[in-house]
Design a protein around this motif. Structure first.
Motif, PDB file in Angstrom:
ATOM      1  N   ASP A   1       0.871  -1.180   0.000  1.00  0.00           N
ATOM      2  CA  ASP A   1       0.000   0.000   0.000  1.00  0.00           C
ATOM      3  C   ASP A   1       0.905   1.225   0.000  1.00  0.00           C
ATOM      4  O   ASP A   1       1.580   1.502   0.992  1.00  0.00           O
ATOM      5  CB  ASP A   1      -0.883  -0.024   1.243  1.00  0.00           C
TER       6      ASP A   1
ATOM      7  N   THR B   1       0.231   4.209   0.231  1.00  0.00           N
ATOM      8  CA  THR B   1      -0.167   5.267   1.151  1.00  0.00           C
ATOM      9  C   THR B   1       0.270   4.967   2.581  1.00  0.00           C
ATOM     10  O   THR B   1      -0.014   5.740   3.492  1.00  0.00           O
ATOM     11  CB  THR B   1      -1.697   5.491   1.121  1.00  0.00           C
TER      12      THR B   1
ATOM     13  N   ASP C   1      -2.873  12.326  -2.009  1.00  0.00           N
ATOM     14  CA  ASP C   1      -2.104  11.318  -1.274  1.00  0.00           C
ATOM     15  C   ASP C   1      -1.613  10.208  -2.199  1.00  0.00           C
ATOM     16  O   ASP C   1      -0.441   9.824  -2.144  1.00  0.00           O
ATOM     17  CB  ASP C   1      -2.964  10.737  -0.159  1.00  0.00           C
ATOM     18  N   LEU C   2      -2.507   9.688  -3.056  1.00  0.00           N
ATOM     19  CA  LEU C   2      -2.134   8.565  -3.902  1.00  0.00           C
ATOM     20  C   LEU C   2      -1.314   8.996  -5.113  1.00  0.00           C
ATOM     21  O   LEU C   2      -0.354   8.312  -5.505  1.00  0.00           O
ATOM     22  CB  LEU C   2      -3.387   7.812  -4.353  1.00  0.00           C
TER      23      LEU C   2
ATOM     24  N   THR D   1       1.817  12.254  -2.956  1.00  0.00           N
ATOM     25  CA  THR D   1       2.519  11.974  -1.703  1.00  0.00           C
ATOM     26  C   THR D   1       3.066  10.553  -1.676  1.00  0.00           C
ATOM     27  O   THR D   1       4.151  10.304  -1.125  1.00  0.00           O
ATOM     28  CB  THR D   1       1.598  12.223  -0.497  1.00  0.00           C
ATOM     29  N   ALA D   2       2.342   9.615  -2.284  1.00  0.00           N
ATOM     30  CA  ALA D   2       2.857   8.238  -2.351  1.00  0.00           C
ATOM     31  C   ALA D   2       4.194   8.189  -3.074  1.00  0.00           C
ATOM     32  O   ALA D   2       5.097   7.430  -2.684  1.00  0.00           O
ATOM     33  CB  ALA D   2       1.839   7.335  -3.040  1.00  0.00           C
TER      34      ALA D   2
END
Length: 248
Positions: free
Chosen positions: A57, A59, A102-103, A106-107
């Motif tokens: 994952d 995240t 985020d995906l 930031t990921a």
């Protein structure tokens, strides 16, 4: 072979562009670590002796750190994971925006923060290492209707790519962004199926491609392999378009 002896990690490798890229890199001689949040999607890659599958994952910073500690230093990293939000800014909730950021962005920061030290060690040894980030023609390159969150976050990917490229250009670590056109993937098929008129939705996606067809994943994989190989050792900080002429 172009990637002979190299170790390449790919995120979102369970289907679509990620899965095709994993197979193409393995065929080009790489040892591929194929990751996806959905372990079941990775089943189709497990028969290839050059591909190792790991659930991940992107995240989850802790899971990324644990994987980085468990793997050898990489020669290449393809940050392929992402999400497409449909809608204008008026349709964009705070939760939608936070998830897309985020995906889609930031990921990639998390992945690079975890794996760049090893990539630099490999670059010191071999003279070449590479990061490839998934962006899109829908980004700072071109705006599209109903792609506010997607276009903004994919534009951020291009900025992130250029920043990483600038930081490490003297260390033989390259960083580029892939900017596809409209690609026939399970993700696209899901968006078409969710449309009020799926037949018209598919026609509209095809109509914006000057070549008169959707891209397939094999239209992209030669560029993926090239940008992860030493054949692109003088290419860094670039948003590389594979868009069938949309942005001519």
């Amino acid at each position: 072979m172009l990637l002979d002896g190299k170790t390449i990690l790919i995120t979102a490798a369970g289907q679509g562009i990620g899965a095709a890229s994993a197979r193409a890199c393995a065929q080009a001689g790489a040892r591929v670590i194929a990751t996806d949040v959905n372990a079941d999607l990775l089943a189709g890659l497990r028969d290839d002796r050059n591909i190792e599958t790991r659930q991940l994952d992107v995240t989850d910073a802790g899971a990324i750190g644990a994987l980085a500690a468990d793997l050898p230093d990489l020669d290449g990293l393809f940050n392929c994971a992402g999400v497409v939000h449909h809608g204008s800014v008026l349709d964009l909730t705070d939760d939608d925006w936070a998830f897309a950021l985020d995906l889609n962005v930031t990921a990639m920061v998390r992945m690079c923060r975890a794996f760049v030290p090893g990539l630099l060690r490999q670059a010191d040894k071999t003279g070449s290492a590479a990061i490839l980030n998934m962006s899109s023609m829908a980004s700072s390159v071109k705006g599209f209707p109903n792609r506010t969150a997607y276009g903004a976050t994919k534009a951020a990917v291009i900025g992130l790519t250029k920043a990483i490229a600038a930081d490490f250009v003297t260390r033989n670590l390259r960083c580029n962004a892939l900017c596809p056109g409209t690609v026939d993937t399970p993700s696209l098929r899901g968006r078409i199926a969710a449309a009020a008129d799926p037949v018209q939705a598919e026609r509209d996606f095809i109509a914006r491609q000057p070549m008169g067809r959707l891209a397939n994943v094999d239209d992209l994989t030669p560029t993926v392999v090239h940008l992860l190989s030493d054949g692109s050792r003088f290419v860094t900080g670039q948003a590389v378009l594979v868009d069938g002429g949309v942005t001519i």
